[in-house]
Design a protein around this motif. Sequence first.
Motif, PDB file in Angstrom:
ATOM      1  N   LEU A  39       1.019  -1.022   0.414  1.00 30.03           N
ATOM      2  CA  LEU A  39       0.015  -0.089  -0.334  1.00 30.03           C
ATOM      3  C   LEU A  39       1.001   1.167  -0.051  1.00 30.03           C
ATOM      4  O   LEU A  39       0.351   2.400  -0.558  1.00 30.03           O
ATOM      5  N   ASP A  40       2.098   1.439   1.259  1.00 27.00           N
ATOM      6  CA  ASP A  40       2.576   2.184   0.458  1.00 27.00           C
ATOM      7  C   ASP A  40       3.667   3.060  -0.854  1.00 27.00           C
ATOM      8  O   ASP A  40       3.310   3.443  -1.549  1.00 27.00           O
ATOM      9  N   HIS A  41       3.735   1.415  -1.260  1.00 29.21           N
ATOM     10  CA  HIS A  41       4.120   1.073  -3.012  1.00 29.21           C
ATOM     11  C   HIS A  41       3.147   2.179  -3.590  1.00 29.21           C
ATOM     12  O   HIS A  41       4.160   3.164  -4.489  1.00 29.21           O
ATOM     13  N   ALA A  42       2.088   2.211  -3.435  1.00 26.19           N
ATOM     14  CA  ALA A  42       0.550   2.697  -4.475  1.00 26.19           C
ATOM     15  C   ALA A  42       0.531   4.034  -3.653  1.00 26.19           C
ATOM     16  O   ALA A  42       0.608   4.725  -4.780  1.00 26.19           O
ATOM     17  N   VAL A  43       0.859   4.341  -2.811  1.00 28.23           N
ATOM     18  CA  VAL A  43       0.407   5.595  -2.294  1.00 28.23           C
ATOM     19  C   VAL A  43       1.737   6.497  -3.140  1.00 28.23           C
ATOM     20  O   VAL A  43       2.197   8.141  -3.552  1.00 28.23           O
ATOM     21  N   ALA A  44       3.008   5.775  -3.069  1.00 28.57           N
ATOM     22  CA  ALA A  44       3.554   6.876  -3.503  1.00 28.57           C
ATOM     23  C   ALA A  44       4.127   7.311  -4.972  1.00 28.57           C
ATOM     24  O   ALA A  44       4.118   7.956  -5.462  1.00 28.57           O
ATOM     25  N   LEU A  45       3.680   5.425  -5.667  1.00 24.68           N
ATOM     26  CA  LEU A  45       3.563   6.068  -7.190  1.00 24.68           C
ATOM     27  C   LEU A  45       2.566   6.650  -8.047  1.00 24.68           C
ATOM     28  O   LEU A  45       2.771   7.923  -8.365  1.00 24.68           O
ATOM     29  N   ALA A  46       1.067   7.098  -6.693  1.00 26.81           N
ATOM     30  CA  ALA A  46       0.376   8.423  -7.215  1.00 26.81           C
ATOM     31  C   ALA A  46       0.586   9.827  -6.598  1.00 26.81           C
ATOM     32  O   ALA A  46       0.765  10.313  -7.594  1.00 26.81           O
ATOM     33  N   ALA A  47       1.114   9.696  -5.985  1.00 28.62           N
ATOM     34  CA  ALA A  47       2.047  10.740  -5.364  1.00 28.62           C
ATOM     35  C   ALA A  47       3.154  11.804  -6.131  1.00 28.62           C
ATOM     36  O   ALA A  47       2.667  12.971  -6.750  1.00 28.62           O
ATOM     37  N   GLU A  48       3.544  10.373  -7.193  1.00 24.08           N
ATOM     38  CA  GLU A  48       4.097  11.303  -7.821  1.00 24.08           C
ATOM     39  C   GLU A  48       3.601  11.411  -9.057  1.00 24.08           C
ATOM     40  O   GLU A  48       4.147  12.229 -10.099  1.00 24.08           O
ATOM     41  N   GLU A  49       2.207  11.048  -9.715  1.00 27.76           N
ATOM     42  CA  GLU A  49       1.536  11.459 -10.554  1.00 27.76           C
ATOM     43  C   GLU A  49       0.630  13.134 -10.135  1.00 27.76           C
ATOM     44  O   GLU A  49      -0.665  13.373 -10.726  1.00 27.76           O
ATOM     45  N   GLY A  50       0.782  13.315  -8.482  1.00 26.55           N
ATOM     46  CA  GLY A  50      -0.043  14.150  -8.160  1.00 26.55           C
ATOM     47  C   GLY A  50      -1.437  13.815  -7.875  1.00 26.55           C
ATOM     48  O   GLY A  50      -2.912  14.422  -7.780  1.00 26.55           O
ATOM     49  N   ILE A  51      -1.813  12.386  -8.052  1.00 28.21           N
ATOM     50  CA  ILE A  51      -3.157  12.408  -7.042  1.00 28.21           C
ATOM     51  C   ILE A  51      -2.617  11.508  -5.462  1.00 28.21           C
ATOM     52  O   ILE A  51      -1.912  10.590  -5.622  1.00 28.21           O
ATOM     53  N   GLU A  52      -3.296  11.885  -4.435  1.00 24.69           N
ATOM     54  CA  GLU A  52      -3.653  11.336  -3.510  1.00 24.69           C
ATOM     55  C   GLU A  52      -4.944  10.339  -3.784  1.00 24.69           C
ATOM     56  O   GLU A  52      -5.531   9.809  -3.881  1.00 24.69           O
ATOM     57  N   ILE A  53      -4.325   9.450  -3.042  1.00 27.73           N
ATOM     58  CA  ILE A  53      -5.574   7.866  -1.893  1.00 27.73           C
ATOM     59  C   ILE A  53      -5.197   7.328  -1.334  1.00 27.73           C
ATOM     60  O   ILE A  53      -4.971   7.658   0.128  1.00 27.73           O
ATOM     61  N   GLU A  54      -6.582   6.728  -1.109  1.00 27.92           N
ATOM     62  CA  GLU A  54      -6.824   6.081   0.009  1.00 27.92           C
ATOM     63  C   GLU A  54      -6.007   5.001   0.242  1.00 27.92           C
ATOM     64  O   GLU A  54      -7.479   3.738  -0.526  1.00 27.92           O
ATOM     65  N   PRO A  55      -5.409   4.258   1.201  1.00 30.69           N
ATOM     66  CA  PRO A  55      -4.668   2.840   1.299  1.00 30.69           C
ATOM     67  C   PRO A  55      -5.721   2.114   2.514  1.00 30.69           C
ATOM     68  O   PRO A  55      -6.230   2.837   3.330  1.00 30.69           O
ATOM     69  N   ILE A  56      -5.971   0.772   2.298  1.00 30.08           N
ATOM     70  CA  ILE A  56      -7.789   0.299   2.454  1.00 30.08           C
ATOM     71  C   ILE A  56      -6.489  -1.543   2.278  1.00 30.08           C
ATOM     72  O   ILE A  56      -6.377  -1.741   1.902  1.00 30.08           O
ATOM     73  N   TYR A  57      -7.037  -1.607   4.202  1.00 30.36           N
ATOM     74  CA  TYR A  57      -5.859  -3.078   3.619  1.00 30.36           C
ATOM     75  C   TYR A  57      -7.172  -4.222   5.549  1.00 30.36           C
ATOM     76  O   TYR A  57      -7.387  -3.184   6.203  1.00 30.36           O
ATOM     77  N   VAL A  58      -7.326  -4.958   4.397  1.00 23.75           N
ATOM     78  CA  VAL A  58      -8.142  -6.275   4.915  1.00 23.75           C
ATOM     79  C   VAL A  58      -7.856  -7.011   5.467  1.00 23.75           C
ATOM     80  O   VAL A  58      -7.629  -7.369   4.100  1.00 23.75           O
ATOM     81  N   PHE A  59      -8.568  -7.885   5.846  1.00 23.27           N
ATOM     82  CA  PHE A  59      -8.405  -9.809   5.955  1.00 23.27           C
ATOM     83  C   PHE A  59      -9.933 -10.479   5.367  1.00 23.27           C
ATOM     84  O   PHE A  59     -10.666  -9.826   5.777  1.00 23.27           O
ATOM     85  N   GLY A  60      -9.744 -11.307   4.369  1.00 23.21           N
ATOM     86  CA  GLY A  60     -10.578 -11.835   4.315  1.00 23.21           C
ATOM     87  C   GLY A  60     -10.531 -12.644   3.125  1.00 23.21           C
ATOM     88  O   GLY A  60      -9.444 -12.331   2.450  1.00 23.21           O
ATOM     89  N   ASP A  61     -12.432 -12.913   2.562  1.00 26.06           N
ATOM     90  CA  ASP A  61     -12.284 -13.371   1.468  1.00 26.06           C
ATOM     91  C   ASP A  61     -11.605 -11.925   0.389  1.00 26.06           C
ATOM     92  O   ASP A  61     -12.874 -11.196   0.345  1.00 26.06           O
ATOM     93  N   PRO A  62     -10.923 -11.986  -0.347  1.00 24.45           N
ATOM     94  CA  PRO A  62     -10.066 -11.199  -1.768  1.00 24.45           C
ATOM     95  C   PRO A  62     -11.651 -10.927  -2.014  1.00 24.45           C
ATOM     96  O   PRO A  62     -11.564  -9.754  -1.790  1.00 24.45           O
ATOM     97  N   ALA A  63     -12.258 -11.405  -2.851  1.00 20.20           N
ATOM     98  CA  ALA A  63     -13.535 -11.187  -3.938  1.00 20.20           C
ATOM     99  C   ALA A  63     -14.653  -9.649  -3.578  1.00 20.20           C
ATOM    100  O   ALA A  63     -15.347  -9.405  -3.166  1.00 20.20           O
ATOM    101  N   ILE A  64     -14.909 -10.448  -2.007  1.00 19.18           N
ATOM    102  CA  ILE A  64     -15.812 -10.502  -1.123  1.00 19.18           C
ATOM    103  C   ILE A  64     -15.589  -8.864  -0.282  1.00 19.18           C
ATOM    104  O   ILE A  64     -16.367  -8.176  -0.184  1.00 19.18           O
ATOM    105  N   GLN A  65     -14.003  -8.811   0.044  1.00 15.71           N
ATOM    106  CA  GLN A  65     -13.993  -7.771   1.021  1.00 15.71           C
ATOM    107  C   GLN A  65     -13.921  -6.689  -0.353  1.00 15.71           C
ATOM    108  O   GLN A  65     -14.477  -5.405  -0.039  1.00 15.71           O
ATOM    109  N   ILE A  66     -13.123  -6.912  -1.504  1.00 16.46           N
ATOM    110  CA  ILE A  66     -13.583  -5.614  -2.298  1.00 16.46           C
ATOM    111  C   ILE A  66     -14.980  -5.293  -2.920  1.00 16.46           C
ATOM    112  O   ILE A  66     -15.122  -4.534  -2.965  1.00 16.46           O
ATOM    113  N   VAL A  67     -15.513  -6.193  -2.811  1.00 20.61           N
ATOM    114  CA  VAL A  67     -16.665  -5.636  -3.601  1.00 20.61           C
ATOM    115  C   VAL A  67     -18.002  -5.096  -2.507  1.00 20.61           C
ATOM    116  O   VAL A  67     -18.844  -4.646  -2.398  1.00 20.61           O
TER     117      VAL A  67
END
Length: 141
Positions: free
Chosen positions: A68-96
């Motif tokens: 997630l930190d890597h994702a935030v850094a990549l987005a910041a380089e492009e001037g985009i702010e992102i919200e990092p979200i970390y969760v446990f569980g079934d990936p498909a269910i949690q994403i939806v």
Amino acid sequence: MYNRILVAVDGSKMGLKALNSAIQFAKERYSKIGVIHVEKNLRIPETIPNESIDEIYKALREEGNEILDHAVALAAEEGIEIEPIYVFGDPAIQIVKKAEKENYQLIVMGSRGLGNFKKLMLGSVSQRVSQLSHCPVLIIK
């Protein structure tokens, strides 16, 4: 118009490609991005001591936060702010669930991730998300 985009990342090349695509999309359309990393629940034998289980989960959390930190850094380089979200569980269910609960209008994810045997064709998580989602799903190849 997709004002809120949810991107699923797992540390794979396809996840990174999905993130980069979402960043470009967001730049063009002034969209907000949430980036989610879902750690699959583990089945740990009862014979493993609790201290070891704690260490396993600590290592998983650290790895997930690095992604997630890597994702935030990549987005910041492009001037985009992102919200990092970390969760446990079934990936498909949690994403939806996250997309529905937070009113995301688009989910972006790679066609394959780090799943077992690197699934042939469309990965099982991306396939399930596309079937369960209330909003469009952009699957990056």
